[in-house]
Design an enzyme around this catalytic site. Structure first.
Site, PDB file in Angstrom:
ATOM      1  N   HIS A  52     -32.610  63.333  26.811  1.00 24.20           N
ATOM      2  CA  HIS A  52     -32.506  64.001  25.513  1.00 24.20           C
ATOM      3  C   HIS A  52     -33.571  65.106  25.455  1.00 24.20           C
ATOM      4  O   HIS A  52     -34.580  65.041  26.159  1.00 24.20           O
ATOM      5  CB  HIS A  52     -32.754  63.006  24.379  1.00 24.20           C
ATOM      6  CG  HIS A  52     -31.594  62.086  24.123  1.00 24.20           C
ATOM      7  ND1 HIS A  52     -31.551  61.216  23.064  1.00 24.20           N
ATOM      8  CD2 HIS A  52     -30.436  61.907  24.809  1.00 24.20           C
ATOM      9  CE1 HIS A  52     -30.407  60.546  23.093  1.00 24.20           C
ATOM     10  NE2 HIS A  52     -29.713  60.936  24.149  1.00 24.20           N
ATOM     11  N   GLU A  54     -35.910  65.842  23.390  1.00 21.57           N
ATOM     12  CA  GLU A  54     -37.283  65.423  23.065  1.00 21.57           C
ATOM     13  C   GLU A  54     -37.966  64.818  24.295  1.00 21.57           C
ATOM     14  O   GLU A  54     -39.122  65.127  24.588  1.00 21.57           O
ATOM     15  CB  GLU A  54     -37.280  64.365  21.953  1.00 21.57           C
ATOM     16  CG  GLU A  54     -36.659  64.811  20.645  1.00 21.57           C
ATOM     17  CD  GLU A  54     -35.189  64.434  20.537  1.00 21.57           C
ATOM     18  OE1 GLU A  54     -34.422  64.675  21.486  1.00 21.57           O
ATOM     19  OE2 GLU A  54     -34.802  63.897  19.481  1.00 21.57           O
ATOM     20  N   CYS A  82     -33.370  60.146  17.800  1.00 22.98           N
ATOM     21  CA  CYS A  82     -32.753  58.823  17.906  1.00 22.98           C
ATOM     22  C   CYS A  82     -33.849  57.779  18.138  1.00 22.98           C
ATOM     23  O   CYS A  82     -35.030  58.111  18.251  1.00 22.98           O
ATOM     24  CB  CYS A  82     -31.746  58.806  19.060  1.00 22.98           C
ATOM     25  SG  CYS A  82     -32.516  58.829  20.702  1.00 22.98           S
ATOM     26  N   CYS A  85     -35.933  58.412  21.384  1.00 20.15           N
ATOM     27  CA  CYS A  85     -36.831  59.561  21.287  1.00 20.15           C
ATOM     28  C   CYS A  85     -37.938  59.316  20.265  1.00 20.15           C
ATOM     29  O   CYS A  85     -39.078  59.728  20.479  1.00 20.15           O
ATOM     30  CB  CYS A  85     -36.046  60.813  20.936  1.00 20.15           C
ATOM     31  SG  CYS A  85     -34.969  61.329  22.283  1.00 20.15           S
TER      32      CYS A  85
HETATM   33 ZN   LIG Z   1     -32.854  60.985  21.525  1.00 21.30          ZN
END
Ligand SMILES: [Zn+2]
Length: 151
Positions: A52, A54, A82, A85
């Protein structure tokens, strides 16, 4: 509307990710007013569900700075992080988290598990939401609308 130049960079990363066929989310790590790392989603490219924006930006920043944590650094991301993250941001000791649009379906900061409010969370960043919110949400909406139009 609240806008911010670092968030605009995160949105540029989000758009670039979308052009690569990734879900358009981007993140920027800033330390002492300077950009240390910027990244977009790379899960498809790397066949890596943990890639992801991040996590990618945190990895890059740690690599650039040659350190395990990012004490005093701030992270800008176009969408509410999420659970994975949110945890990575906590483990990295990020000072401030700025995010664009809320994510009622997958977010873990102000939605879902509200990771930073849990007693098992040992470092919570200061959270600022709603930066460039309309634009951030628009990039995602356009991306998914175009995807649905594909054969
Ligand atoms: Zn994430």
């Amino acid at each position: 509307m609240k806008t911010n130049r670092f968030m605009e960079m995160a949105l540029d990363e989000a758009r670039a990710a979308g052009e690569r066929g990734e879900v358009p989310i981007g993140a920027v790590v800033v330390l002492d007013g300077a950009v240390v790392a910027r990244a977009g989603n790379r899960t498809r490219e790397l066949n890596d569900v943990t890639a992801h924006a991040e996590v990618a930006a945190i990895r890059m920043a740690c690599d650039v700075l040659g350190q395990e944590r990012l004490v005093g650094a701030d992270l800008y991301v176009s969408l509410e992080p999420c659970t994975m993250c949110a945890a990575a941001i906590s483990f990295a000791r990020i000072r401030r988290l700025y995010y664009g649009a809320e994510d009622p379906k997958g977010g873990a900061v102000d939605n879902g598990v509200r990771f930073y409010a849990q007693p098992t969370c040992h470092h919570a960043p200061e959270v600022y939401s709603g930066l460039n919110e309309t634009e951030s949400a628009g990039i995602l909406r356009t991306f998914f609308a175009e995807k649905r139009e594909l054969p």
